[in-house]
Scaffold this motif. Structure first.
Motif, PDB file in Angstrom:
ATOM      1  N   PHE A  30      -6.910  11.874 -23.073  1.00 58.14           N
ATOM      2  CA  PHE A  30      -5.984  12.315 -22.032  1.00 58.14           C
ATOM      3  C   PHE A  30      -4.534  12.077 -22.471  1.00 58.14           C
ATOM      4  N   SER A  31      -3.669  12.992 -22.073  1.00 57.72           N
ATOM      5  CA  SER A  31      -2.223  12.773 -22.092  1.00 57.72           C
ATOM      6  C   SER A  31      -1.773  13.021 -20.663  1.00 57.72           C
ATOM      7  N   ALA A  32      -1.043  12.094 -20.071  1.00 57.57           N
ATOM      8  CA  ALA A  32      -0.791  12.224 -18.633  1.00 57.57           C
ATOM      9  C   ALA A  32       0.532  11.597 -18.208  1.00 57.57           C
ATOM     10  N   GLY A  33       0.959  11.992 -17.029  1.00 59.78           N
ATOM     11  CA  GLY A  33       2.114  11.407 -16.372  1.00 59.78           C
ATOM     12  C   GLY A  33       1.757  11.118 -14.927  1.00 59.78           C
ATOM     13  N   ALA A  34       2.448  10.168 -14.311  1.00 52.90           N
ATOM     14  CA  ALA A  34       2.134   9.763 -12.934  1.00 52.90           C
ATOM     15  C   ALA A  34       3.407   9.657 -12.107  1.00 52.90           C
ATOM     16  N   TYR A  35       3.219   9.787 -10.804  1.00 56.03           N
ATOM     17  CA  TYR A  35       4.344   9.632  -9.879  1.00 56.03           C
ATOM     18  C   TYR A  35       3.800   9.108  -8.557  1.00 56.03           C
ATOM     19  N   GLN A  36       4.475   8.135  -7.969  1.00 54.63           N
ATOM     20  CA  GLN A  36       4.084   7.641  -6.654  1.00 54.63           C
ATOM     21  C   GLN A  36       5.322   7.362  -5.827  1.00 54.63           C
ATOM     22  N   LYS A  37       5.177   7.530  -4.521  1.00 58.43           N
ATOM     23  CA  LYS A  37       6.323   7.381  -3.639  1.00 58.43           C
ATOM     24  C   LYS A  37       5.869   6.894  -2.272  1.00 58.43           C
ATOM     25  N   THR A  38       6.559   5.880  -1.772  1.00 60.66           N
ATOM     26  CA  THR A  38       6.331   5.430  -0.410  1.00 60.66           C
ATOM     27  C   THR A  38       6.879   6.479   0.550  1.00 60.66           C
ATOM     28  N   HIS A  39       6.112   6.820   1.573  1.00 63.86           N
ATOM     29  CA  HIS A  39       6.610   7.815   2.517  1.00 63.86           C
ATOM     30  C   HIS A  39       7.865   7.268   3.198  1.00 63.86           C
ATOM     31  N   PRO A  40       8.931   8.091   3.306  1.00 63.86           N
ATOM     32  CA  PRO A  40      10.197   7.607   3.888  1.00 63.86           C
ATOM     33  C   PRO A  40      10.030   6.944   5.256  1.00 63.86           C
ATOM     34  N   LYS A  42       7.464   5.245   6.341  1.00 64.29           N
ATOM     35  CA  LYS A  42       6.880   3.918   6.157  1.00 64.29           C
ATOM     36  C   LYS A  42       7.877   2.984   5.484  1.00 64.29           C
ATOM     37  N   ALA A  43       8.674   3.536   4.544  1.00 60.23           N
ATOM     38  CA  ALA A  43       9.685   2.725   3.867  1.00 60.23           C
ATOM     39  C   ALA A  43      10.718   2.207   4.868  1.00 60.23           C
ATOM     40  N   ALA A  44      11.055   3.041   5.863  1.00 58.85           N
ATOM     41  CA  ALA A  44      12.032   2.644   6.874  1.00 58.85           C
ATOM     42  C   ALA A  44      11.539   1.469   7.712  1.00 58.85           C
ATOM     43  N   LYS A  45      10.225   1.304   7.774  1.00 54.01           N
ATOM     44  CA  LYS A  45       9.638   0.200   8.532  1.00 54.01           C
ATOM     45  C   LYS A  45       9.398  -1.032   7.660  1.00 54.01           C
ATOM     46  N   GLY A  46       9.826  -0.942   6.389  1.00 55.23           N
ATOM     47  CA  GLY A  46       9.673  -2.069   5.485  1.00 55.23           C
ATOM     48  C   GLY A  46       8.277  -2.232   4.933  1.00 55.23           C
ATOM     49  N   LYS A  47       7.463  -1.180   4.990  1.00 62.55           N
ATOM     50  CA  LYS A  47       6.097  -1.248   4.480  1.00 62.55           C
ATOM     51  C   LYS A  47       6.103  -1.173   2.950  1.00 62.55           C
ATOM     52  N   LYS A  48       5.241  -1.976   2.321  1.00 59.86           N
ATOM     53  CA  LYS A  48       5.153  -2.017   0.868  1.00 59.86           C
ATOM     54  C   LYS A  48       4.170  -0.976   0.355  1.00 59.86           C
ATOM     55  N   ASP A  49       4.520  -0.343  -0.759  1.00 61.94           N
ATOM     56  CA  ASP A  49       3.634   0.640  -1.386  1.00 61.94           C
ATOM     57  C   ASP A  49       2.492  -0.095  -2.082  1.00 61.94           C
ATOM     58  N   ASP A  64      -5.680   3.228  -3.971  1.00 59.01           N
ATOM     59  CA  ASP A  64      -4.871   3.239  -2.754  1.00 59.01           C
ATOM     60  C   ASP A  64      -5.202   1.994  -1.939  1.00 59.01           C
ATOM     61  N   GLY A  65      -4.344   0.975  -2.044  1.00 62.31           N
ATOM     62  CA  GLY A  65      -4.568  -0.262  -1.322  1.00 62.31           C
ATOM     63  C   GLY A  65      -4.374  -0.093   0.179  1.00 62.31           C
ATOM     64  N   VAL A  66      -5.167  -0.833   0.945  1.00 63.54           N
ATOM     65  CA  VAL A  66      -5.096  -0.759   2.405  1.00 63.54           C
ATOM     66  C   VAL A  66      -3.962  -1.657   2.892  1.00 63.54           C
ATOM     67  N   SER A  67      -2.881  -1.053   3.367  1.00 67.98           N
ATOM     68  CA  SER A  67      -1.678  -1.818   3.718  1.00 67.98           C
ATOM     69  C   SER A  67      -1.873  -2.682   4.962  1.00 67.98           C
ATOM     70  N   GLN A  68      -2.825  -2.335   5.822  1.00 65.02           N
ATOM     71  CA  GLN A  68      -3.030  -3.118   7.044  1.00 65.02           C
ATOM     72  C   GLN A  68      -3.434  -4.551   6.748  1.00 65.02           C
ATOM     73  N   ILE A  69      -3.933  -4.796   5.544  1.00 66.81           N
ATOM     74  CA  ILE A  69      -4.386  -6.143   5.198  1.00 66.81           C
ATOM     75  C   ILE A  69      -3.211  -7.116   5.101  1.00 66.81           C
ATOM     76  N   GLU A  70      -1.991  -6.579   5.005  1.00 70.91           N
ATOM     77  CA  GLU A  70      -0.806  -7.430   4.960  1.00 70.91           C
ATOM     78  C   GLU A  70      -0.583  -8.154   6.294  1.00 70.91           C
ATOM     79  N   ASP A  71      -1.204  -7.667   7.366  1.00 72.16           N
ATOM     80  CA  ASP A  71      -1.104  -8.350   8.657  1.00 72.16           C
ATOM     81  C   ASP A  71      -1.730  -9.746   8.594  1.00 72.16           C
ATOM     82  N   PHE A  72      -2.570  -9.982   7.585  1.00 69.07           N
ATOM     83  CA  PHE A  72      -3.226 -11.278   7.407  1.00 69.07           C
ATOM     84  C   PHE A  72      -2.552 -12.118   6.318  1.00 69.07           C
ATOM     85  N   GLY A  73      -1.373 -11.671   5.873  1.00 66.11           N
ATOM     86  CA  GLY A  73      -0.640 -12.409   4.852  1.00 66.11           C
ATOM     87  C   GLY A  73      -1.121 -12.164   3.445  1.00 66.11           C
ATOM     88  N   ILE A  74      -1.813 -11.061   3.205  1.00 69.91           N
ATOM     89  CA  ILE A  74      -2.336 -10.720   1.881  1.00 69.91           C
ATOM     90  C   ILE A  74      -1.523  -9.579   1.304  1.00 69.91           C
TER      91      ILE A  74
END
Length: 383
Positions: A30-40, A42-49, A64-74
């Motif tokens: 494979f030869s490849a390139g990647a791109y990822q972006k936090t949705h604006p 969600k970013a405005a709410k301080g959510k981590k990608d 794709d990590g489950v961001s809701q798990i941060e509610d438990f300090g993870i």
């Protein structure tokens, strides 16, 4: 437990998509390139990608990590990133030809690779994941027949495109995976997880291993030079129709009317960026006051979005040397980040640990990088 086993059996896929079209006897990569972006939004709410991507010669990956798990300090980003790094190390050892032309370790398939990668991780979290593995060991009628093994757990997807009829033709979709969602709910994808008693005091790693072994969707398909693969999180394929992804790729990767030449990695990354940007654009109201159509419904879904766009190429000595140099450079960068190479870089990480340390504090990630060179050097492990 019984309901989980029933669900996993329903999700399990073991598919082969073979084409016996003749091609020269040569290994591919494979030869490849990647791109990822936090949705604006969600970013405005301080959510981590919490997304992660992986690009290497024999393995492409997306998680794709489950961001809701941060509610438990993870930290939701730790497990996706550590899991893909562990997959990369295994792929390097099992799939990348060494100095004698053969990999250092045997490759046993995508499910054992994912299981071993998970067992090598320590981070807490929950994530969906998809791997595209280049397998150059398959032979049909005695001839080398490279295959791409796809393993999916959750709702990330892969789309494979090919110029049917020759390099002067437009790209056409030839394969796509399906999402694994519990009861079809968009917010309930199948996941690989590791949690502590803050979430589930009865959790054991064996539960995640069962998800990997019983619930993963595995497909093996023939690979040909010039194939284009697009890996995307649900933020891509919930918002974009397949023909829209194909249209972007055809617009930016037009047919070749001269001698074939590989696509530049920077252009592949730019294609990935366009796919992500259009995915986010679906969530914005147009000038006419209307939202655009999307597979999940008008206006799409607000989500962090990641995409990997790759091309299948012939594996050559030049590519091997370029990968060796890049891997060596990354290894030294990590050694510098260790802070002190001479003292304690590879010491036991329990030394000097405060017994009063919070039991829920993030664990240190064990990482190692290795590369093959003429003198078979191996990188130091960083604890």
């Amino acid at each position: 437990a019984e309901r989980q086993r029933h669900l996993l059996d329903d999700f399990q896929r073991r598919g082969q998509h073979l084409s016996e079209e003749y091609q020269p006897n040569k290994p591919l990569c494979f030869s490849a390139g990647a791109y990822q972006k936090t949705h604006p939004q969600k970013a405005a709410k301080g959510k981590k990608d919490a997304d992660a991507t992986l690009v290497s010669p024999m393995l492409l990956g997306i998680a794709d990590g489950v961001s809701q798990i941060e509610d438990f300090g993870i930290d939701a980003s730790e497990l996706p990133n550590e899991l893909l790094r562990a997959c990369e190390e295994l792929a390097t050892a099992q799939l990348l030809p060494s100095g004698n032309g053969y990999p250092q370790e045997p490759y046993e398939g995508p499910v054992p690779m994912m299981r071993d990668a998970y067992e090598a991780t320590e981070s807490l979290g929950s994530t969906t994941v998809l791997l595209a593995i280049m397998d150059n060991s398959t032979r049909i009628h005695g001839k080398l027949h490279p295959m791409v093994a796809v393993l999916s757990i959750g709702d990330c997807e892969i789309l494979v495109m090919r110029r049917l009829g020759g390099q002067r033709r437009q790209l056409q979709a030839v394969f796509q995976t399906e999402m694994q969602r519990i009861d079809g709910h968009a917010q309930s994808p199948l996941q690989v997880a590791r949690v502590d008693d803050r979430i589930d005091p009865l959790f054991e790693d064996s539960m995640a291993i069962e998800v990997i072994e019983r619930g993963s969707a595995v497909h093996c398909l023939s690979a040909y030079e010039g194939d284009i693969v697009v890996l995307g999180t649900d933020g891509v394929f919930d918002n974009l129709f397949v023909d829209e992804v194909v249209e972007i790729c055809n617009a930016m990767l037009p047919p070749v009317y001269t001698t074939y030449a590989p696509v530049d990695k920077a252009l592949l990354a730019e294609v990935a960026r366009h796919i992500v940007e259009l995915s986010h654009a679906k969530t914005r109201c147009g000038r006419d006051g209307r939202y655009m159509d999307a597979p999940i419904g008008k206006g799409g879904k607000v989500d962090d979005t990641s995409c990997v766009v790759g091309e299948v190429l012939e594996w050559s000595d030049a590519l091997r040397e370029a990968w060796t140099q890049a891997n060596r450079h990354r290894m030294w960068e990590d050694l510098m980040m260790c802070g002190n190479i001479r003292e304690g870089c590879c010491d036991n990480d329990d030394r000097g640990r405060d017994d009063s340390e919070d039991e829920h504090a993030p664990r240190k990630v064990k990482r190692s990088y290795s590369y093959d060179s003429d003198d078979h050097e191996r990188g130091c492990s960083i604890l």
